[in-house]
Design a protein around this motif. Structure first.
Motif, PDB file in Angstrom:
ATOM      1  N   ARG A  65       0.827  -1.213   0.000  1.00  0.00           N
ATOM      2  CA  ARG A  65       0.000   0.000   0.000  1.00  0.00           C
ATOM      3  C   ARG A  65       0.865   1.269   0.000  1.00  0.00           C
ATOM      4  O   ARG A  65       0.918   2.028   0.957  1.00  0.00           O
ATOM      5  CB  ARG A  65      -0.956  -0.031   1.188  1.00  0.00           C
ATOM      6  CG  ARG A  65      -2.068  -1.067   1.028  1.00  0.00           C
ATOM      7  CD  ARG A  65      -2.938  -1.159   2.251  1.00  0.00           C
ATOM      8  NE  ARG A  65      -2.261  -1.814   3.360  1.00  0.00           N
ATOM      9  CZ  ARG A  65      -2.790  -2.021   4.552  1.00  0.00           C
ATOM     10  NH1 ARG A  65      -4.029  -1.596   4.799  1.00  0.00           N
ATOM     11  NH2 ARG A  65      -2.105  -2.634   5.502  1.00  0.00           N
ATOM     12  N   VAL A  66       1.543   1.451  -1.145  1.00  0.00           N
ATOM     13  CA  VAL A  66       2.477   2.556  -1.330  1.00  0.00           C
ATOM     14  C   VAL A  66       2.097   3.317  -2.596  1.00  0.00           C
ATOM     15  O   VAL A  66       1.646   2.718  -3.575  1.00  0.00           O
ATOM     16  CB  VAL A  66       3.923   2.010  -1.438  1.00  0.00           C
ATOM     17  CG1 VAL A  66       4.876   3.073  -1.954  1.00  0.00           C
ATOM     18  CG2 VAL A  66       4.394   1.479  -0.089  1.00  0.00           C
ATOM     19  N   ILE A  67       2.298   4.631  -2.582  1.00  0.00           N
ATOM     20  CA  ILE A  67       1.921   5.454  -3.731  1.00  0.00           C
ATOM     21  C   ILE A  67       3.050   6.425  -4.072  1.00  0.00           C
ATOM     22  O   ILE A  67       3.781   6.876  -3.184  1.00  0.00           O
ATOM     23  CB  ILE A  67       0.613   6.240  -3.437  1.00  0.00           C
ATOM     24  CG1 ILE A  67       0.101   6.942  -4.687  1.00  0.00           C
ATOM     25  CG2 ILE A  67       0.813   7.234  -2.301  1.00  0.00           C
ATOM     26  CD1 ILE A  67      -1.275   7.559  -4.532  1.00  0.00           C
ATOM     27  N   ARG A  68       3.217   6.710  -5.367  1.00  0.00           N
ATOM     28  CA  ARG A  68       4.130   7.760  -5.817  1.00  0.00           C
ATOM     29  C   ARG A  68       3.327   9.035  -6.053  1.00  0.00           C
ATOM     30  O   ARG A  68       2.311   9.015  -6.743  1.00  0.00           O
ATOM     31  CB  ARG A  68       4.842   7.333  -7.101  1.00  0.00           C
ATOM     32  CG  ARG A  68       5.884   6.263  -6.889  1.00  0.00           C
ATOM     33  CD  ARG A  68       6.428   5.738  -8.215  1.00  0.00           C
ATOM     34  NE  ARG A  68       6.990   6.787  -9.061  1.00  0.00           N
ATOM     35  CZ  ARG A  68       7.539   6.561 -10.257  1.00  0.00           C
ATOM     36  NH1 ARG A  68       7.600   5.323 -10.737  1.00  0.00           N
ATOM     37  NH2 ARG A  68       8.027   7.559 -10.979  1.00  0.00           N
ATOM     38  N   VAL A  69       3.798  10.148  -5.479  1.00  0.00           N
ATOM     39  CA  VAL A  69       3.073  11.418  -5.568  1.00  0.00           C
ATOM     40  C   VAL A  69       3.981  12.484  -6.169  1.00  0.00           C
ATOM     41  O   VAL A  69       4.841  13.043  -5.476  1.00  0.00           O
ATOM     42  CB  VAL A  69       2.574  11.861  -4.178  1.00  0.00           C
ATOM     43  CG1 VAL A  69       1.931  13.238  -4.259  1.00  0.00           C
ATOM     44  CG2 VAL A  69       1.603  10.843  -3.593  1.00  0.00           C
ATOM     45  N   PRO A  70       3.834  12.774  -7.457  1.00  0.00           N
ATOM     46  CA  PRO A  70       4.604  13.880  -8.038  1.00  0.00           C
ATOM     47  C   PRO A  70       3.970  15.222  -7.694  1.00  0.00           C
ATOM     48  O   PRO A  70       2.747  15.355  -7.702  1.00  0.00           O
ATOM     49  CB  PRO A  70       4.524  13.606  -9.543  1.00  0.00           C
ATOM     50  CG  PRO A  70       3.242  12.855  -9.718  1.00  0.00           C
ATOM     51  CD  PRO A  70       3.027  12.058  -8.453  1.00  0.00           C
ATOM     52  N   ILE A  71       4.810  16.192  -7.354  1.00  0.00           N
ATOM     53  CA  ILE A  71       4.309  17.538  -7.078  1.00  0.00           C
ATOM     54  C   ILE A  71       4.078  18.246  -8.413  1.00  0.00           C
ATOM     55  O   ILE A  71       4.984  18.342  -9.242  1.00  0.00           O
ATOM     56  CB  ILE A  71       5.306  18.321  -6.212  1.00  0.00           C
ATOM     57  CG1 ILE A  71       5.428  17.665  -4.830  1.00  0.00           C
ATOM     58  CG2 ILE A  71       4.866  19.784  -6.061  1.00  0.00           C
ATOM     59  CD1 ILE A  71       6.450  18.307  -3.925  1.00  0.00           C
ATOM     60  N   ILE A  72       2.864  18.727  -8.621  1.00  0.00           N
ATOM     61  CA  ILE A  72       2.491  19.419  -9.853  1.00  0.00           C
ATOM     62  C   ILE A  72       2.271  20.890  -9.526  1.00  0.00           C
ATOM     63  O   ILE A  72       1.521  21.213  -8.589  1.00  0.00           O
ATOM     64  CB  ILE A  72       1.210  18.812 -10.457  1.00  0.00           C
ATOM     65  CG1 ILE A  72       1.424  17.324 -10.738  1.00  0.00           C
ATOM     66  CG2 ILE A  72       0.804  19.554 -11.722  1.00  0.00           C
ATOM     67  CD1 ILE A  72       0.164  16.583 -11.121  1.00  0.00           C
ATOM     68  N   PRO A  73       2.913  21.797 -10.248  1.00  0.00           N
ATOM     69  CA  PRO A  73       2.740  23.233  -9.951  1.00  0.00           C
ATOM     70  C   PRO A  73       1.269  23.646  -9.977  1.00  0.00           C
ATOM     71  O   PRO A  73       0.527  23.326 -10.913  1.00  0.00           O
ATOM     72  CB  PRO A  73       3.518  23.919 -11.082  1.00  0.00           C
ATOM     73  CG  PRO A  73       4.520  22.910 -11.519  1.00  0.00           C
ATOM     74  CD  PRO A  73       3.852  21.579 -11.365  1.00  0.00           C
ATOM     75  N   GLY A  74       0.845  24.328  -8.915  1.00  0.00           N
ATOM     76  CA  GLY A  74      -0.516  24.843  -8.856  1.00  0.00           C
ATOM     77  C   GLY A  74      -1.537  23.883  -8.295  1.00  0.00           C
ATOM     78  O   GLY A  74      -2.679  24.269  -8.020  1.00  0.00           O
TER      79      GLY A  74
END
Length: 385
Positions: free
Chosen positions: A261-270
């Motif tokens: 139960r792991v997730i990748r979270v990219p930071i997206i501008p805005g």
């Protein structure tokens, strides 16, 4: 003079060196276990591919490739087919084949990684080296998982695959199998290189498994390790980078539990994570790879304004027990979140970081560290940092 020649001839006959028979001892070939795990190499070529108008072999539309069920495959027949296409393997190793599963690698996940790790562990003392033929889509995850679950294995585990099935003309499967087998048995022939890690052999490159990423979906050089030197480059000769090889000084300690139960979270501008990602902990997520920005020579930056929502959201998720590893959206570079106000704030919240890991490896390591809380995310286990 005749007497002198006669004496010399008699002396030669009586000499132990002249009398001793020449004994040639055949050294047994190294035993290698070839594990078949599906992927393009294991597709039914006739049912999966067709020729386009330009003469290229392409997947049939909407087919995704056809796979013969693993239970219908016979190891002996399959090994015979492999050795028929790549007969050189018989001169390199005593190859034994086991069919683990035969599926598209997009369906291969933690359950199958554990299955492979257990097979390797069981057979560790019975073979000199191991070669895995896998699908390419999740090959980097498989390599990272095996390297982290089998720390201290101390024998070569080489993972390979292909862009085209073995039976097709111009398939890269033949050369990749041959290269993988040569690297796996390198300790048994000059220059006797002692490889002791999980590596990926693909497109003439041997790379550390947990540093490898798929970079091209159609080229034969489909993988690279952009943040670590190649262990070897294979051309006319095999050029080893011996100093880059993993030095294994730890006791073998296999671990077979992973928390998926792991997730990748990219930071997206805005984007506001409170809206686009919401309450991850409330949905059962246990770990997060937070992929921050990279600025200049250093990586690890993120929006720090209160209205952006990232730091308050991180604080809430950490408070609910989500383990967070701070990574970067840049493939190459040093990770230094402490140089940024937002990165320092994230570290104070308990977000973990360290030298740059690939996103694939970071996700797998999170799965392992969640199952084994004594393992620190930011400390190296198998050369991944």
């Amino acid at each position: 003079m005749h007497d002198d020649k006669h004496k010399q001839h008699v002396a030669q006959q009586q000499s132990p060196a002249a009398q001793a028979p020449v004994v040639l001892i055949a050294r047994p070939l190294p035993r290698v276990l070839l594990l078949h795990c599906g992927g393009t190499m294991g597709m039914d070529a006739g049912e999966s591919f067709e020729q386009d108008l330009d003469g290229h072999q392409v997947l049939k539309r909407a087919s995704g490739g056809r796979y013969i069920p693993a239970q219908a495959l016979k190891p002996g027949s399959m090994l015979g087919e492999v050795l028929n296409v790549v007969p050189e393997l018989k001169a390199i190793a005593d190859v034994h084949l086991r069919i683990v599963f035969n599926m598209d690698s997009s369906n291969v996940g933690p359950k199958q990684w554990v299955q492979l790790a257990r097979i390797l562990d069981t057979n560790r003392d019975h073979y000199d080296a191991f070669v895995l033929a896998c699908g390419t889509d999740t090959l980097s995850y498989i390599a990272a998982a095996l390297s982290l679950m089998l720390v201290g294995f101390k024998k070569p585990i080489i993972i390979t695959g292909s862009q085209l099935p073995l039976a097709l003309p111009r398939s890269d499967a033949r050369q990749n199998l041959l290269d993988a087998m040569c690297c796996a048995t390198a300790a048994f022939s000059p220059p006797h290189v002692n490889l002791q890690e999980v590596a990926v052999c693909f497109g003439g490159r041997l790379m550390r498994g947990n540093r490898t990423q798929k970079i091209n979906s159609s080229a034969y050089q489909a993988f690279d390790s952009l943040n670590y030197p190649h262990l070897a480059n294979l051309g006319v000769s095999v050029d080893w980078d011996v100093p880059a090889l993993l030095k294994v000084n730890t006791v073998y300690r296999p671990r077979f539990k992973l928390e998926p139960r792991v997730i990748r979270v990219p930071i997206i501008p805005g984007s506001d994570p409170r809206i686009v990602y919401g309450d991850l902990a409330g949905r059962g997520v246990k770990g997060m790879v937070l992929e921050a920005f990279g600025v200049g020579m250093d990586l690890g930056n993120m929006p720090d304004r209160a209205d952006a929502g990232w730091l308050p959201w991180l604080k809430a998720q950490r408070k609910k027990g989500v383990l967070v590893y701070l990574s970067s959206q840049c493939t190459v570079g040093s990770l230094h979140p402490e140089l940024y106000r937002s990165g320092s704030a994230a570290l104070r919240l308990g977000v973990e970081s360290g030298p740059q890991m690939t996103a694939e490896c970071a996700a797998v390591k999170l799965m392992l560290c969640l199952s084994y809380p004594d393992l620190p995310l930011g400390s190296p286990l198998a050369g991944e940092l």
